[in-house]
Design a protein around this motif. Structure first.
Motif, PDB file in Angstrom:
ATOM      1  N   VAL A  84      33.564  76.317  44.021  1.00 57.86           N
ATOM      2  CA  VAL A  84      33.957  76.164  42.625  1.00 57.86           C
ATOM      3  C   VAL A  84      35.437  75.808  42.622  1.00 57.86           C
ATOM      4  CG1 VAL A  84      34.209  77.305  40.389  1.00 57.86           C
ATOM      5  CG2 VAL A  84      32.215  77.805  41.821  1.00 57.86           C
ATOM      6  N   MET A  85      35.769  74.713  41.934  1.00 55.18           N
ATOM      7  CA  MET A  85      37.158  74.268  41.866  1.00 55.18           C
ATOM      8  C   MET A  85      37.593  74.196  40.410  1.00 55.18           C
ATOM      9  SD  MET A  85      39.005  70.806  43.352  1.00 55.18           S
ATOM     10  CE  MET A  85      37.988  69.662  42.447  1.00 55.18           C
ATOM     11  N   THR A  86      38.773  74.715  40.141  1.00 51.22           N
ATOM     12  CA  THR A  86      39.406  74.629  38.833  1.00 51.22           C
ATOM     13  C   THR A  86      40.908  74.537  39.064  1.00 51.22           C
ATOM     14  OG1 THR A  86      39.523  75.652  36.640  1.00 51.22           O
ATOM     15  CG2 THR A  86      39.508  77.137  38.533  1.00 51.22           C
ATOM     16  N   HIS A  87      41.663  74.214  38.044  1.00 48.26           N
ATOM     17  CA  HIS A  87      43.099  74.083  38.255  1.00 48.26           C
ATOM     18  C   HIS A  87      43.768  75.427  38.493  1.00 48.26           C
ATOM     19  CE1 HIS A  87      47.072  72.463  38.285  1.00 48.26           C
ATOM     20  NE2 HIS A  87      47.429  73.086  37.178  1.00 48.26           N
ATOM     21  N   GLY A  88      43.362  76.437  37.752  1.00 45.42           N
ATOM     22  CA  GLY A  88      43.947  77.762  37.952  1.00 45.42           C
ATOM     23  C   GLY A  88      44.751  78.258  36.770  1.00 45.42           C
ATOM     24  N   ILE A 103      33.314  79.844  47.817  1.00 38.96           N
ATOM     25  CA  ILE A 103      34.698  79.403  48.021  1.00 38.96           C
ATOM     26  C   ILE A 103      35.269  78.982  46.678  1.00 38.96           C
ATOM     27  CG2 ILE A 103      36.173  77.708  49.179  1.00 38.96           C
ATOM     28  CD1 ILE A 103      33.892  77.617  51.372  1.00 38.96           C
ATOM     29  N   PHE A 104      36.404  79.576  46.330  1.00 34.57           N
ATOM     30  CA  PHE A 104      37.088  79.292  45.067  1.00 34.57           C
ATOM     31  C   PHE A 104      38.354  78.504  45.381  1.00 34.57           C
ATOM     32  CE2 PHE A 104      40.271  80.726  41.838  1.00 34.57           C
ATOM     33  CZ  PHE A 104      39.689  80.128  40.732  1.00 34.57           C
ATOM     34  N   ILE A 105      38.494  77.330  44.754  1.00 31.69           N
ATOM     35  CA  ILE A 105      39.662  76.474  44.966  1.00 31.69           C
ATOM     36  C   ILE A 105      40.411  76.357  43.650  1.00 31.69           C
ATOM     37  CG2 ILE A 105      40.463  74.160  45.595  1.00 31.69           C
ATOM     38  CD1 ILE A 105      37.745  73.922  47.161  1.00 31.69           C
ATOM     39  N   VAL A 156      36.151  72.449  35.339  1.00 34.15           N
ATOM     40  CA  VAL A 156      35.557  73.126  36.503  1.00 34.15           C
ATOM     41  C   VAL A 156      34.570  72.176  37.172  1.00 34.15           C
ATOM     42  CG1 VAL A 156      34.128  75.082  37.260  1.00 34.15           C
ATOM     43  CG2 VAL A 156      35.761  75.402  35.387  1.00 34.15           C
ATOM     44  N   GLN A 157      34.595  72.151  38.496  1.00 33.32           N
ATOM     45  CA  GLN A 157      33.610  71.401  39.277  1.00 33.32           C
ATOM     46  C   GLN A 157      32.931  72.380  40.241  1.00 33.32           C
ATOM     47  OE1 GLN A 157      32.547  68.300  39.111  1.00 33.32           O
ATOM     48  NE2 GLN A 157      34.226  66.879  38.785  1.00 33.32           N
ATOM     49  N   ARG A 158      31.643  72.182  40.447  1.00 37.89           N
ATOM     50  CA  ARG A 158      30.874  72.997  41.391  1.00 37.89           C
ATOM     51  C   ARG A 158      30.173  72.062  42.362  1.00 37.89           C
ATOM     52  NH1 ARG A 158      29.963  78.255  39.487  1.00 37.89           N
ATOM     53  NH2 ARG A 158      30.790  78.541  37.401  1.00 37.89           N
ATOM     54  N   LEU A 159      30.156  72.439  43.622  1.00 36.15           N
ATOM     55  CA  LEU A 159      29.397  71.677  44.594  1.00 36.15           C
ATOM     56  C   LEU A 159      28.884  72.598  45.682  1.00 36.15           C
ATOM     57  CD1 LEU A 159      31.358  70.074  47.324  1.00 36.15           C
ATOM     58  CD2 LEU A 159      32.679  70.483  45.285  1.00 36.15           C
ATOM     59  N   LYS A 160      27.884  72.142  46.373  1.00 36.95           N
ATOM     60  CA  LYS A 160      27.319  72.865  47.498  1.00 36.95           C
ATOM     61  C   LYS A 160      27.954  72.303  48.751  1.00 36.95           C
ATOM     62  CE  LYS A 160      24.086  75.937  48.207  1.00 36.95           C
ATOM     63  NZ  LYS A 160      24.592  77.272  48.291  1.00 36.95           N
ATOM     64  N   TRP A 161      28.392  73.188  49.643  1.00 39.57           N
ATOM     65  CA  TRP A 161      28.997  72.783  50.909  1.00 39.57           C
ATOM     66  C   TRP A 161      28.347  73.637  51.987  1.00 39.57           C
ATOM     67  CZ3 TRP A 161      32.725  75.218  54.258  1.00 39.57           C
ATOM     68  CH2 TRP A 161      33.258  74.364  55.227  1.00 39.57           C
ATOM     69  N   GLY A 162      27.397  73.048  52.714  1.00 40.21           N
ATOM     70  CA  GLY A 162      26.624  73.837  53.671  1.00 40.21           C
ATOM     71  C   GLY A 162      25.900  74.940  52.924  1.00 40.21           C
ATOM     72  N   GLU A 163      26.081  76.185  53.371  1.00 36.71           N
ATOM     73  CA  GLU A 163      25.452  77.302  52.667  1.00 36.71           C
ATOM     74  C   GLU A 163      26.374  77.928  51.628  1.00 36.71           C
ATOM     75  OE1 GLU A 163      26.588  79.532  56.662  1.00 36.71           O
ATOM     76  OE2 GLU A 163      25.281  77.836  56.424  1.00 36.71           O
ATOM     77  N   HIS A 164      27.542  77.349  51.438  1.00 40.56           N
ATOM     78  CA  HIS A 164      28.522  77.888  50.494  1.00 40.56           C
ATOM     79  C   HIS A 164      28.465  77.147  49.160  1.00 40.56           C
ATOM     80  CE1 HIS A 164      30.549  80.002  53.804  1.00 40.56           C
ATOM     81  NE2 HIS A 164      30.413  78.879  54.496  1.00 40.56           N
TER      82      HIS A 164
END
Length: 176
Positions: A92-96, A112-114, A81-89
């Motif tokens: 969270v990204m994971t493979h799924g 936002i979930f990727i 899992v990776q987390r980052l800040k993008w503007g005010e959002h």
């Protein structure tokens, strides 16, 4: 102003797909390229060299990645899992494969979930206010839409054809 992000998944070692993503990153002046797993890096120096051309590439490990020797490709084994800040959002990204939805990942409305894994693009604003983006697969698509990737930009998100960069009409979302 939010920087543009390039989102991709399920590259499965394709240097051609990675090359196209880098071209789009340059064209859209993307700050980050986010790859939601199943990178499956070949041990060729060309793949590592391509990955290093964009200094802000963020990776997560997919279910197929565990059988690859990332060190032979000169890449650190990515986290789940990776987390980052993008503007005010919060993004969270994971493979799924382990986290097919944002539940259990401490997310809230506006986040936002990727994810990837399904090889099918998805762009849905969920009832809880979390935007779920699956960019599809750059290499082994499982829909008639062909290989896809996504753009996340200040006004919204767009799933696009990897082959010709055209937006796919039913897979667009605009922030209010």
């Amino acid at each position: 102003m939010h920087p543009t992000l390039i989102l991709a998944s399920d590259i499965h070692g394709s240097t051609a797909a990675l090359r196209l993503l880098l071209q789009y990153a340059k064209h859209y002046q993307a700050q980050h390229i986010l790859i939601a797993g199943d990178i499956c890096p070949p041990s060729s120096p060309a793949f590592k060299e391509l990955l290093s051309q964009h200094t802000d590439t963020i990776l997560v490990r997919g279910n197929c990645d565990s059988s690859y020797d990332f060190s032979a490709a000169g890449i650190n084994l990515p986290p789940l899992v990776q987390r980052l800040k993008w503007g005010e959002h919060s993004v969270v990204m994971t493979h799924g494969d382990r986290f097919p939805s944002p539940y259990g990942l401490d997310m809230q409305g506006g986040d936002i979930f990727i994810s990837g894994h399904t090889h099918s693009p998805r762009l849905v604003m969920q009832e809880d206010g979390i935007l779920h983006i699956n960019p599809g697969s750059t290499t082994f698509p499982r829909t008639a839409l062909g290989p896809t990737y996504a753009l996340l930009f200040e006004d919204g998100a767009s799933i696009r054809s990897l082959d010709d960069d055209r937006p796919l009409p039913s897979l667009q979302y605009y922030f209010l």
